[in-house]
Design a protein around this motif. Structure first.
Motif, mmCIF file in Angstrom:
data_model
loop_
_atom_site.group_PDB
_atom_site.id
_atom_site.type_symbol
_atom_site.label_atom_id
_atom_site.label_comp_id
_atom_site.label_asym_id
_atom_site.label_seq_id
_atom_site.Cartn_x
_atom_site.Cartn_y
_atom_site.Cartn_z
ATOM 1 N N THR A 203 6.492 23.073 19.801
ATOM 2 C CA THR A 203 7.677 23.606 19.449
ATOM 3 C C THR A 203 8.566 21.354 19.061
ATOM 4 N N TYR A 204 8.809 20.834 18.729
ATOM 5 C CA TYR A 204 9.517 20.047 18.859
ATOM 6 C C TYR A 204 11.020 20.260 19.086
ATOM 7 N N ASP A 205 10.931 19.355 20.607
ATOM 8 C CA ASP A 205 12.444 19.219 20.748
ATOM 9 C C ASP A 205 13.022 17.978 20.031
ATOM 10 N N ILE A 206 14.458 17.370 19.825
ATOM 11 C CA ILE A 206 15.230 16.073 19.960
ATOM 12 C C ILE A 206 15.833 15.775 20.788
ATOM 13 N N TYR A 207 15.515 14.594 20.716
ATOM 14 C CA TYR A 207 16.242 14.521 22.355
ATOM 15 C C TYR A 207 16.947 12.826 21.642
ATOM 16 N N ILE A 208 18.072 12.515 22.469
ATOM 17 C CA ILE A 208 18.473 11.209 22.167
ATOM 18 C C ILE A 208 18.686 9.838 23.442
ATOM 19 N N VAL A 209 18.139 8.865 22.821
ATOM 20 C CA VAL A 209 18.662 7.598 24.009
ATOM 21 C C VAL A 209 18.952 6.555 24.229
ATOM 22 N N ASP A 210 19.560 6.137 24.566
ATOM 23 C CA ASP A 210 20.091 4.599 24.473
ATOM 24 C C ASP A 210 19.856 3.308 25.294
ATOM 25 N N ILE A 211 18.915 2.812 24.264
ATOM 26 C CA ILE A 211 18.122 1.933 25.903
ATOM 27 C C ILE A 211 19.464 1.083 25.984
ATOM 28 N N MET A 225 10.086 26.140 14.553
ATOM 29 C CA MET A 225 8.567 26.190 14.684
ATOM 30 C C MET A 225 7.382 25.656 13.464
ATOM 31 N N GLY A 226 6.891 24.822 13.461
ATOM 32 C CA GLY A 226 6.090 24.428 12.149
ATOM 33 C C GLY A 226 7.020 23.096 11.555
ATOM 34 N N ILE A 227 8.295 22.876 12.360
ATOM 35 C CA ILE A 227 8.941 21.329 11.270
ATOM 36 C C ILE A 227 8.659 20.497 13.072
ATOM 37 N N GLN A 228 8.270 19.270 12.541
ATOM 38 C CA GLN A 228 8.281 18.336 13.058
ATOM 39 C C GLN A 228 9.157 17.119 12.265
ATOM 40 N N ASP A 229 9.508 17.338 11.906
ATOM 41 C CA ASP A 229 10.737 16.051 10.912
ATOM 42 C C ASP A 229 12.317 16.410 10.787
ATOM 43 N N HIS A 230 13.585 15.100 11.168
ATOM 44 C CA HIS A 230 15.008 15.310 10.604
ATOM 45 C C HIS A 230 15.204 14.248 10.385
ATOM 46 N N ILE A 231 16.057 14.164 10.046
ATOM 47 C CA ILE A 231 17.220 13.474 9.870
ATOM 48 C C ILE A 231 18.362 13.651 10.292
ATOM 49 N N SER A 264 14.374 25.819 -4.033
ATOM 50 C CA SER A 264 13.173 26.325 -5.308
ATOM 51 C C SER A 264 13.134 26.223 -6.949
ATOM 52 N N GLU A 265 14.048 26.535 -7.479
ATOM 53 C CA GLU A 265 13.612 26.484 -9.036
ATOM 54 C C GLU A 265 13.417 24.679 -9.060
ATOM 55 N N LYS A 266 13.486 23.589 -8.524
ATOM 56 C CA LYS A 266 12.718 22.336 -8.396
ATOM 57 C C LYS A 266 10.958 22.168 -8.903
ATOM 58 N N ASN A 267 10.586 23.638 -8.345
ATOM 59 C CA ASN A 267 9.283 23.593 -8.275
ATOM 60 C C ASN A 267 8.481 22.823 -7.267
ATOM 61 N N ILE A 268 9.114 22.365 -5.960
ATOM 62 C CA ILE A 268 8.447 22.001 -4.967
ATOM 63 C C ILE A 268 8.338 22.819 -3.645
ATOM 64 N N SER A 269 7.159 22.165 -2.699
ATOM 65 C CA SER A 269 7.402 23.101 -1.856
ATOM 66 C C SER A 269 6.823 22.233 -0.339
ATOM 67 N N ASN A 270 6.624 22.677 0.815
ATOM 68 C CA ASN A 270 6.558 21.786 1.553
ATOM 69 C C ASN A 270 6.799 20.733 1.882
ATOM 70 N N ILE A 271 8.733 21.047 1.856
ATOM 71 C CA ILE A 271 9.667 19.167 2.395
ATOM 72 C C ILE A 271 9.157 19.110 3.810
ATOM 73 N N THR A 272 8.716 17.541 3.758
ATOM 74 C CA THR A 272 8.554 17.199 5.462
ATOM 75 C C THR A 272 9.510 15.827 5.707
ATOM 76 N N ARG A 273 9.195 15.052 5.282
ATOM 77 C CA ARG A 273 9.681 13.545 5.454
ATOM 78 C C ARG A 273 11.274 13.237 4.369
ATOM 79 N N MET A 274 12.198 13.093 5.375
ATOM 80 C CA MET A 274 13.621 12.396 4.358
ATOM 81 C C MET A 274 14.159 10.772 5.147
#
Length: 292
Positions: A203-211, A225-231, A264-274
């Protein structure tokens, strides 16, 4: 010291692209949920429409299909109008986003020759934006701007992605860490960038960095599990999509994801990028349309 990378990355986009659509909605917080209004499909055509990013509160860009090619599409929220931003190229453009304080958009371009580079594009004249290559050798896959001259980017290293800091004016890149993901975002009201890194459990961990500070990375949380995207909705609240639902994590309240919207009422599936507008009032999501 120059960190030279010679990679292949986006060749998979030249075939078998998913038939994704881009949806826009207004959002407002209502207790522990998000109120969704004015939901609409703003791409609404066959082909690959993906990777939205807001220029400001009235405009966004995304990678959209036009004449069987993937172009930078500029969309106007107030008029519902849109057009190709860039002058036509022989390749396809992906992952567009605006410079922090310049009237330019950067995007990853994959040419028909297989050359993959990051370019800047003007957008003063609709459909005829001139371009400029930003790095001679660096092959960027996904990125976020630290400022007008620096990006935090995932680049392909063998069969994985590595995270680098790229400086445009010096045409240089320095390695930050390895085995990273595609979701890279500026944390609102801060100079930090969040990124994802694959862990030993797959799975993917979220990290933050301030260069601009210590340059050290700090663990935030783990994506399901199975999720790659966040905002980020703000500097302490994360949002992700799973199937046809949206989930939030308020870091002040712990590290549990809780459902905030059911689409679910919007007839969509598999939300990914945002993507979220700077004022936090408009949300763009990528999803698969369901046949009615």
């Amino acid at each position: 010291m120059k960190f030279t990378l010679v990679f292949l990355f986006l060749t998979s986009f030249s075939f078998a692209q998913p038939n994704t659509e881009l949806y826009l909605m207004d959002i407002s917080e209502n207790g522990d949920s998000l109120q969704i209004t004015n939901f609409k499909n703003i791409s609404n055509r066959p082909g690959y429409d993906n990777q939205p990013s807001f220029i400001d509160n009235t405009k966004l860009v995304y990678a959209g299909t036009e004449n069987d090619n993937t172009e930078i599409i500029l969309y106007y929220l107030e008029s519902d109008g849109q057009h190709r931003l860039n002058a036509p190229t022989a390749g396809g453009e992906y992952s567009p986003q605006s410079f922090p304080s310049k009237p330019l958009v950067a995007a990853v371009r994959l040419d028909t020759t297989g050359l993959q580079r990051l370019y800047s594009y003007e957008y003063g004249i609709p459909g005829y934006g001139k371009w400029k290559m930003l790095f001679e050798e660096l092959e960027v896959a996904y990125f976020a701007f630290q400022d007008d001259d620096r990006i935090i980017a995932s680049v392909l290293s063998g069969d994985k992605l590595d995270l680098v800091v790229g400086t445009i004016s010096k045409d240089q890149a320095l390695l930050l860490t390895t085995n990273t993901g595609r979701s890279i975002h500026r944390v609102p009201s801060s100079s930090s960038i969040s990124y994802t890194q694959l862990n030993t459990e797959g799975t993917y961990d979220i990290y933050i960095v301030d260069i601009d500070d210590t340059g050290e990375s700090f663990y935030v949380c783990t994506l399901p599990m199975g999720i790659q995207d966040h905002i980020w909705l703000n500097n302490s609240t994360l949002l992700l999509g799973s199937n046809d639902k949206l989930f939030m994590m308020d870091l002040f309240k712990g590290t549990n994801w809780f459902k905030v919207a059911d689409l679910s009422e919007k007839n969509i599936s598999n939300i990914t990028r945002m993507a979220i507008s700077p004022d936090g009032k408009h949300l763009a999501i990528v999803a698969m349309p369901q046949e009615k």
